[in-house]
Design a protein around this motif. Structure first.
Motif, PDB file in Angstrom:
ATOM      1  N   ASP A  62       0.858  -1.194   0.000  1.00  0.00           N
ATOM      2  CA  ASP A  62       0.000   0.000   0.000  1.00  0.00           C
ATOM      3  C   ASP A  62       0.895   1.245   0.000  1.00  0.00           C
ATOM      4  O   ASP A  62       1.253   1.774   1.062  1.00  0.00           O
ATOM      5  CB  ASP A  62      -0.904  -0.046   1.242  1.00  0.00           C
ATOM      6  N   TRP A  71       4.192   9.245  -2.837  1.00  0.00           N
ATOM      7  CA  TRP A  71       4.758   9.133  -1.478  1.00  0.00           C
ATOM      8  C   TRP A  71       6.251   8.829  -1.578  1.00  0.00           C
ATOM      9  O   TRP A  71       7.074   9.449  -0.911  1.00  0.00           O
ATOM     10  CB  TRP A  71       4.043   8.030  -0.674  1.00  0.00           C
ATOM     11  N   THR A  84       7.511   0.092   4.759  1.00  0.00           N
ATOM     12  CA  THR A  84       8.417   1.092   5.325  1.00  0.00           C
ATOM     13  C   THR A  84       9.872   0.847   4.904  1.00  0.00           C
ATOM     14  O   THR A  84      10.702   1.747   5.011  1.00  0.00           O
ATOM     15  CB  THR A  84       8.339   1.151   6.869  1.00  0.00           C
ATOM     16  N   PHE A 127      15.307  -0.039  -1.128  1.00  0.00           N
ATOM     17  CA  PHE A 127      16.594  -0.691  -1.412  1.00  0.00           C
ATOM     18  C   PHE A 127      16.722  -1.282  -2.816  1.00  0.00           C
ATOM     19  O   PHE A 127      15.746  -1.734  -3.398  1.00  0.00           O
ATOM     20  CB  PHE A 127      16.850  -1.770  -0.366  1.00  0.00           C
ATOM     21  N   TYR A 175      17.331   8.923  10.309  1.00  0.00           N
ATOM     22  CA  TYR A 175      17.243  10.259   9.712  1.00  0.00           C
ATOM     23  C   TYR A 175      17.810  11.290  10.683  1.00  0.00           C
ATOM     24  O   TYR A 175      18.655  12.117  10.329  1.00  0.00           O
ATOM     25  CB  TYR A 175      15.772  10.548   9.396  1.00  0.00           C
TER      26      TYR A 175
HETATM   27  N1  ACO Z   1       4.143   4.301   1.373  1.00  0.00           N
HETATM   28  C1  ACO Z   1       3.132   4.960   1.957  1.00  0.00           C
HETATM   29  N2  ACO Z   1       3.130   5.233   3.263  1.00  0.00           N
HETATM   30  C2  ACO Z   1       4.157   4.828   4.007  1.00  0.00           C
HETATM   31  C3  ACO Z   1       5.236   4.130   3.459  1.00  0.00           C
HETATM   32  C4  ACO Z   1       5.199   3.859   2.077  1.00  0.00           C
HETATM   33  N3  ACO Z   1       6.188   3.203   1.436  1.00  0.00           N
HETATM   34  N4  ACO Z   1       6.139   3.846   4.434  1.00  0.00           N
HETATM   35  C5  ACO Z   1       5.631   4.368   5.551  1.00  0.00           C
HETATM   36  N5  ACO Z   1       4.440   4.943   5.311  1.00  0.00           N
HETATM   37  C6  ACO Z   1       3.554   5.615   6.241  1.00  0.00           C
HETATM   38  C7  ACO Z   1       3.738   5.108   7.636  1.00  0.00           C
HETATM   39  O1  ACO Z   1       2.997   3.916   7.849  1.00  0.00           O
HETATM   40  C8  ACO Z   1       3.203   6.272   8.427  1.00  0.00           C
HETATM   41  O2  ACO Z   1       1.815   6.222   8.436  1.00  0.00           O
HETATM   42  P1  ACO Z   1       0.982   6.618   9.760  1.00  0.00           P
HETATM   43  O3  ACO Z   1       1.325   8.065   9.989  1.00  0.00           O
HETATM   44  O4  ACO Z   1      -0.401   6.364   9.336  1.00  0.00           O
HETATM   45  O5  ACO Z   1       1.497   5.706  10.822  1.00  0.00           O
HETATM   46  C9  ACO Z   1       3.630   7.484   7.606  1.00  0.00           C
HETATM   47  O6  ACO Z   1       3.881   6.981   6.275  1.00  0.00           O
HETATM   48  C10 ACO Z   1       4.874   8.144   8.128  1.00  0.00           C
HETATM   49  O7  ACO Z   1       5.817   7.091   8.405  1.00  0.00           O
HETATM   50  P2  ACO Z   1       7.265   7.402   8.874  1.00  0.00           P
HETATM   51  O8  ACO Z   1       8.057   6.132   8.974  1.00  0.00           O
HETATM   52  O9  ACO Z   1       7.190   8.284  10.066  1.00  0.00           O
HETATM   53  O10 ACO Z   1       7.740   8.211   7.612  1.00  0.00           O
HETATM   54  P3  ACO Z   1       8.902   9.208   7.485  1.00  0.00           P
HETATM   55  O11 ACO Z   1       8.369  10.521   7.109  1.00  0.00           O
HETATM   56  O12 ACO Z   1       9.858   9.126   8.646  1.00  0.00           O
HETATM   57  O13 ACO Z   1       9.630   8.645   6.198  1.00  0.00           O
HETATM   58  C11 ACO Z   1      11.569   7.333   5.690  1.00  0.00           C
HETATM   59  C12 ACO Z   1      10.148   7.326   6.193  1.00  0.00           C
HETATM   60  C13 ACO Z   1      11.549   7.796   4.221  1.00  0.00           C
HETATM   61  C14 ACO Z   1      12.137   5.933   5.750  1.00  0.00           C
HETATM   62  C15 ACO Z   1      12.370   8.321   6.561  1.00  0.00           C
HETATM   63  O14 ACO Z   1      12.238   8.002   7.914  1.00  0.00           O
HETATM   64  C16 ACO Z   1      13.800   8.345   6.235  1.00  0.00           C
HETATM   65  O15 ACO Z   1      14.205   8.890   5.232  1.00  0.00           O
HETATM   66  N6  ACO Z   1      14.615   7.747   7.076  1.00  0.00           N
HETATM   67  C17 ACO Z   1      15.992   7.538   6.796  1.00  0.00           C
HETATM   68  C18 ACO Z   1      16.174   6.082   6.757  1.00  0.00           C
HETATM   69  C19 ACO Z   1      16.897   5.578   5.583  1.00  0.00           C
HETATM   70  O16 ACO Z   1      17.224   6.248   4.626  1.00  0.00           O
HETATM   71  N7  ACO Z   1      17.176   4.320   5.679  1.00  0.00           N
HETATM   72  C20 ACO Z   1      17.923   3.655   4.719  1.00  0.00           C
HETATM   73  C21 ACO Z   1      18.824   2.688   5.388  1.00  0.00           C
HETATM   74  S1  ACO Z   1      19.903   3.537   6.408  1.00  0.00           S
HETATM   75  C22 ACO Z   1      21.118   4.052   5.501  1.00  0.00           C
HETATM   76  O17 ACO Z   1      21.240   3.720   4.365  1.00  0.00           O
HETATM   77  C23 ACO Z   1      22.061   4.927   6.155  1.00  0.00           C
END
Ligand code: ACO
Length: 331
Positions: free
Chosen positions: A30, A35, A155, A160, A221
């Motif tokens: 979903d 997004w 999430t 990846f 983040y």
């Molecule tokens: N599609 C739609 N909705 C989603 C998705 C998706 N793929 N994934 C999460 N959501 C929803 C969540 O369920 C949540 O819904 P809710 O509010 O109803 O509970 C909402 O979106 C917000 O979720 P968050 O996890 O808080 O989203 P956030 O704004 O933090 O964005 C993200 C997520 C993009 C992963 C962000 O946290 C980020 O950029 N983090 C960095 C992590 C990263 O880059 N990791 C990679 C590995 S680490 C590395 O390489 C160093």
């Protein structure tokens, strides 16, 4: 052993043919293209075939390097492979690459520093060469993250991709390329990004997602945006340079929104940043060489330019380098 300098003489990359687009992901979980683009800047990732493993990708990156630069690898002294997705716990991925390429007299070693693995590998290669211990070191960042991604978890599964990049680091006749290096770790934050191994707990907390990558995206983040700008400034100062002398900043391509936030707070603006995030996704240890290859192919990165590489990720750990780019332009 004599003190010498080191230089990067060649580079090659490989990504699998199969493309996983945002539209494909919409059919799996979903989510929506809107997004994903808005939160990550990603449009596509490459996915390895079922029978393609990380040593296959790594080998193809080296073969690409040999095609582009016509370099001799028979006398490589050491193969370093940075990966979080080895096909075996042991033997090492580096030993599989040795077997595939039939390099006769080389040491082999895998590095486990997650998304910071490639920059740690370059630091080690530079020190092995400048110490006089070895002449030629092959540094490879390679990942098949698709094999540890849970495609029912929206999430993580949108983030990846798979790929590989290889650099050849050799003893230099004149000035070396490596100008400064830093590294650091917040080990207590390891719980925010992991894949389970032999233990099922960390810091006394039970772990989830058996065999798959688990992350707390918000915490990663915050850590990255808090840590990288300050450490990048320190790295540039250590190279005795000013930020405007750095032509390109090349952070690990974790997520474009996160990189934008780093650039807003850091010494180098987004316009002078190279990434591979849009069409490769987050390829962990492979993301920096993939970004450099794209920049060379687009004619952005040129011989003689100064670049700051900054790997960061699971650990939580980071490693940065300032380099003079001296890989000959084969375009
Ligand atoms: N599609 C739609 N909705 C989603 C998705 C998706 N793929 N994934 C999460 N959501 C929803 C969540 O369920 C949540 O819904 P809710 O509010 O109803 O509970 C909402 O979106 C917000 O979720 P968050 O996890 O808080 O989203 P956030 O704004 O933090 O964005 C993200 C997520 C993009 C992963 C962000 O946290 C980020 O950029 N983090 C960095 C992590 C990263 O880059 N990791 C990679 C590995 S680490 C590395 O390489 C160093």
């Amino acid at each position: 052993m004599n003190q010498s300098m080191s230089t990067i003489t060649a580079m090659g990359t490989y990504v699998p043919d199969r493309i996983l687009s945002n539209a494909d992901l919409e059919k799996l979980v979903d989510t929506s293209d809107e997004w994903i683009v808005q939160r990550t800047g990603m449009r596509e990732r490459r996915i390895a075939a079922d029978n393609q493993f990380v040593s296959d990708l790594a080998t193809k990156a080296v073969e690409d390097m040999m095609r582009r630069y016509n370099v001799n690898i028979e006398d490589v002294d050491m193969i370093l492979v940075a990966t979080s997705t080895p096909e075996y716990s042991f033997p090492s991925t580096a030993s599989r690459v040795q077997a595939n390429l039939k390099i006769p007299h080389t040491g082999v070693l895998d590095l486990n520093a997650a998304c910071a693995g490639f920059t740690y590998g370059l630091q080690l290669a530079d020190s092995l060469v400048t110490s006089g211990m070895y002449h030629k070191v092959l540094v490879i960042g390679a990942e098949t993250l698709s094999k540890i991604t849970d495609y029912t978890d929206r999430t993580t599964c949108v983030l990846f991709g798979d790929g590989a990049g290889a650099f050849l680091v050799e003893r230099a006749a004149g000035k070396g390329d490596f100008m400064a290096a830093i590294s650091g770790t917040s080990g207590e934050g390891g719980i925010h990004l992991y894949k389970t191994g032999l233990s099922s707990e960390m810091n006394g907390v039970p772990l989830e997602g058996e065999g798959c990558l688990v992350q707390n995206g918000r915490e990663i983040y915050k850590w990255a945006v808090r840590t990288i700008p300050e450490q990048l400034s320190g790295l540039i100062a250590k190279a005795e340079m000013k930020p405007d002398q750095i032509d390109w900043f090349v952070p690990h391509s974790a997520n474009l929104r996160m990189i934008e936030a780093v650039c807003e707070r850091g010494p180098i603006p987004l316009e002078r940043t190279l990434t591979s995030v849009e069409y490769r996704g987050n390829t962990s240890a492979a993301s920096i060489p993939l970004a450099l290859q794209l920049a060379v192919d687009e004619g952005k990165l040129k011989e003689g330019q100064s670049i700051a590489l900054f790997g960061f990720g699971g650990g939580l750990t980071y490693a940065g380098l300032v380099l003079r780019w001296s890989v000959p332009d084969t375009q």
